[in-house]
Motif scaffolding. Sequence first.
Motif, PDB file in Angstrom:
ATOM      1  N   ARG A  81       4.010  40.293  -2.170  1.00 30.21           N
ATOM      2  CA  ARG A  81       3.573  39.015  -2.723  1.00 30.21           C
ATOM      3  C   ARG A  81       4.722  38.232  -3.380  1.00 30.21           C
ATOM      4  NH1 ARG A  81      -0.822  40.859  -6.772  1.00 30.21           N
ATOM      5  NH2 ARG A  81       0.787  42.493  -7.031  1.00 30.21           N
ATOM      6  N   ASP A  93       5.730  25.373   6.136  1.00 27.48           N
ATOM      7  CA  ASP A  93       5.632  26.628   5.387  1.00 27.48           C
ATOM      8  C   ASP A  93       5.574  26.365   3.885  1.00 27.48           C
ATOM      9  OD1 ASP A  93       5.641  28.160   7.666  1.00 27.48           O
ATOM     10  OD2 ASP A  93       7.791  28.536   7.633  1.00 27.48           O
ATOM     11  N   TYR A  96       2.171  25.318   2.974  1.00 25.98           N
ATOM     12  CA  TYR A  96       1.249  26.460   3.005  1.00 25.98           C
ATOM     13  C   TYR A  96       1.357  27.247   1.697  1.00 25.98           C
ATOM     14  CZ  TYR A  96      -0.913  30.883   4.247  1.00 25.98           C
ATOM     15  OH  TYR A  96      -1.718  31.992   4.243  1.00 25.98           O
ATOM     16  N   VAL A  97       2.584  27.518   1.271  1.00 25.89           N
ATOM     17  CA  VAL A  97       2.778  28.299   0.041  1.00 25.89           C
ATOM     18  C   VAL A  97       2.156  27.577  -1.146  1.00 25.89           C
ATOM     19  CG1 VAL A  97       4.487  29.205  -1.581  1.00 25.89           C
ATOM     20  CG2 VAL A  97       4.852  29.457   0.889  1.00 25.89           C
ATOM     21  N   HIS A  99      -0.281  25.570  -1.243  1.00 26.35           N
ATOM     22  CA  HIS A  99      -1.740  25.566  -1.198  1.00 26.35           C
ATOM     23  C   HIS A  99      -2.332  26.978  -1.268  1.00 26.35           C
ATOM     24  CE1 HIS A  99      -1.081  21.407   0.250  1.00 26.35           C
ATOM     25  NE2 HIS A  99      -2.268  21.197  -0.310  1.00 26.35           N
ATOM     26  N   HIS A 100      -1.478  27.995  -1.298  1.00 24.04           N
ATOM     27  CA  HIS A 100      -1.970  29.377  -1.372  1.00 24.04           C
ATOM     28  C   HIS A 100      -1.220  30.145  -2.458  1.00 24.04           C
ATOM     29  CE1 HIS A 100      -3.180  28.084   2.685  1.00 24.04           C
ATOM     30  NE2 HIS A 100      -4.164  28.962   2.571  1.00 24.04           N
ATOM     31  N   LEU A 101      -0.937  29.487  -3.567  1.00 21.84           N
ATOM     32  CA  LEU A 101      -0.194  30.139  -4.641  1.00 21.84           C
ATOM     33  C   LEU A 101      -0.935  31.355  -5.193  1.00 21.84           C
ATOM     34  CD1 LEU A 101       1.240  27.089  -6.622  1.00 21.84           C
ATOM     35  CD2 LEU A 101       2.513  28.715  -5.206  1.00 21.84           C
ATOM     36  N   HIS A 102      -2.268  31.348  -5.070  1.00 23.77           N
ATOM     37  CA  HIS A 102      -3.048  32.486  -5.563  1.00 23.77           C
ATOM     38  C   HIS A 102      -2.730  33.770  -4.814  1.00 23.77           C
ATOM     39  CE1 HIS A 102      -5.271  30.807  -2.129  1.00 23.77           C
ATOM     40  NE2 HIS A 102      -5.672  32.049  -1.919  1.00 23.77           N
ATOM     41  N   ALA A 103      -2.124  33.648  -3.617  1.00 26.35           N
ATOM     42  CA  ALA A 103      -1.816  34.825  -2.811  1.00 26.35           C
ATOM     43  C   ALA A 103      -0.483  35.462  -3.195  1.00 26.35           C
ATOM     44  CB  ALA A 103      -1.794  34.451  -1.328  1.00 26.35           C
ATOM     45  N   TYR A 104       0.257  34.833  -4.108  1.00 22.81           N
ATOM     46  CA  TYR A 104       1.589  35.323  -4.478  1.00 22.81           C
ATOM     47  C   TYR A 104       1.624  35.763  -5.939  1.00 22.81           C
ATOM     48  CZ  TYR A 104       2.843  33.059  -0.114  1.00 22.81           C
ATOM     49  OH  TYR A 104       2.898  32.689   1.204  1.00 22.81           O
ATOM     50  N   ARG A 122       1.780  20.920  -8.511  1.00 21.80           N
ATOM     51  CA  ARG A 122       0.939  22.013  -7.997  1.00 21.80           C
ATOM     52  C   ARG A 122       1.018  23.230  -8.909  1.00 21.80           C
ATOM     53  NH1 ARG A 122      -2.708  24.503  -7.173  1.00 21.80           N
ATOM     54  NH2 ARG A 122      -3.232  25.816  -5.385  1.00 21.80           N
TER      55      ARG A 122
END
Length: 460
Positions: A81, A93, A96-97, A99-104, A122
């Motif tokens: 992560r 890319d 994408y990161v 908009h998906h900060l919760h995945a890191y 963001r």
Amino acid sequence: MLENDLMRYFGFATFRPGQKEVIDSVLHQQNTLAIMPTGNGKSLCYQLPGYLLEGLVVIVSPLVSLMEDQVFGLQKQGEKRGIAFNSQLTGTDRQYVLHHLHAYKFLFLSPEMLLQEAVLNRLSQVPIALFVVDEAHCVSQWGIDFRPEYLDLAYARQQLHHPTTLALTATATKEVEADIRRYLLPGEAAVFRYSMNRSNIGLIVEKTTDKMATLRSYVARLNGAGIIYCATRHQVEEVYQSLKSSYAIGFYHGGLASDQRKMLQQQFSQNQLTLLVATNAFGMGINKSDIRFVIHYDLPDSLENYSQEIGRAGRDGLASQAILLYQTHDEQIHYFFQRETQEQINQLIERSEVDQGVPWTPLQEKWLQKSRKIGVDQWQQTVEQNEQNKRAKLREMLRYINLTTCRRTFLLQYFGENSQTIDPCCDNDGLVIDQEKESHVSGQQDTWQTLLLKMFKDVN
């Protein structure tokens, strides 16, 4: 107990000196400055809290290579992560990161990237567990002429709702410490300073009239992996060309593509390459503990940078060497860089007064924005003071070169520490390189380019 968490997440039973105190400080939401020697495990000081706190750990890092080193290190630990959010990612890319900060869990980025409006906006919408400024001495060393965004990190902290902040560095004089606290850690902050002394690293300066011959002599006698630092890309490639027929060697500088740099880091870490010739962009976060020697082919511009770079040797605690080759007038390259900076500043001031209709370079745009923000006169005074500081640091570097007394004592006193007696300590105290190379590599060796082609052939 923190030791239980250390074992759970990293498999270590005990902390290195200073780690537990720093981690405990940030877990208690205390803004913290940690000045710890290279190789003492500064990364753990934000990685372990990252696992124990809810939210994203944002790490501001000065170089793409350093971000890649840190992400690679996390991946080796099994942590997927982590992401280096930089120019090596495509625009798609990066979107994408964001908009998906919760995945890191660990987000590495430069101050320039952080301060982009879309990125900062963001990040302000997600919980930040910890705000980390790695290599925090850059606030003092690079803040005016090279990386003015470092001076705006306080604004970024404000936009991120004042998260707990951890500033990390391996070397900082009292003046640099004051700059870090002023720009990054306003108000009360906990400061943990540990000795930058690395007693297992022998210090040698060799004055020579033929640096290449002297370099060859040292490399032939030294065992294990080593880094050879040069001041410019051109010099890196010249040294590489001179040695490549005799050693498993690669070269590393900012002109290489990202995949080439990653491949070189991997090959060096896995001992496929014994030597690496590099600019100072290499090694700031590389996780290789058994580097036996660091050779400076060119003169560093300051004792701060010199101490950072030699600290990449001997992280396993075993005997290692730091060798600096000096030829009369080596300092001229740094005087040239300083004059070039001053000329660019003068041109900027002239152009800011009369629009000549010529496009600005990105660096000139940064300078122009900063000068307009604080006023041209104040900006110019600050820049001139910065240039004077650079010249003073170079003079101290030359004093180190010309010492007849203990080099370690001089270094420690420069950083405000008491001297420590170690025997043998440096060339002035009788330290010599007398070992014979156990396995001198002769004949044509695979270069990193050849190794790269072989790997692609194996895949196909």
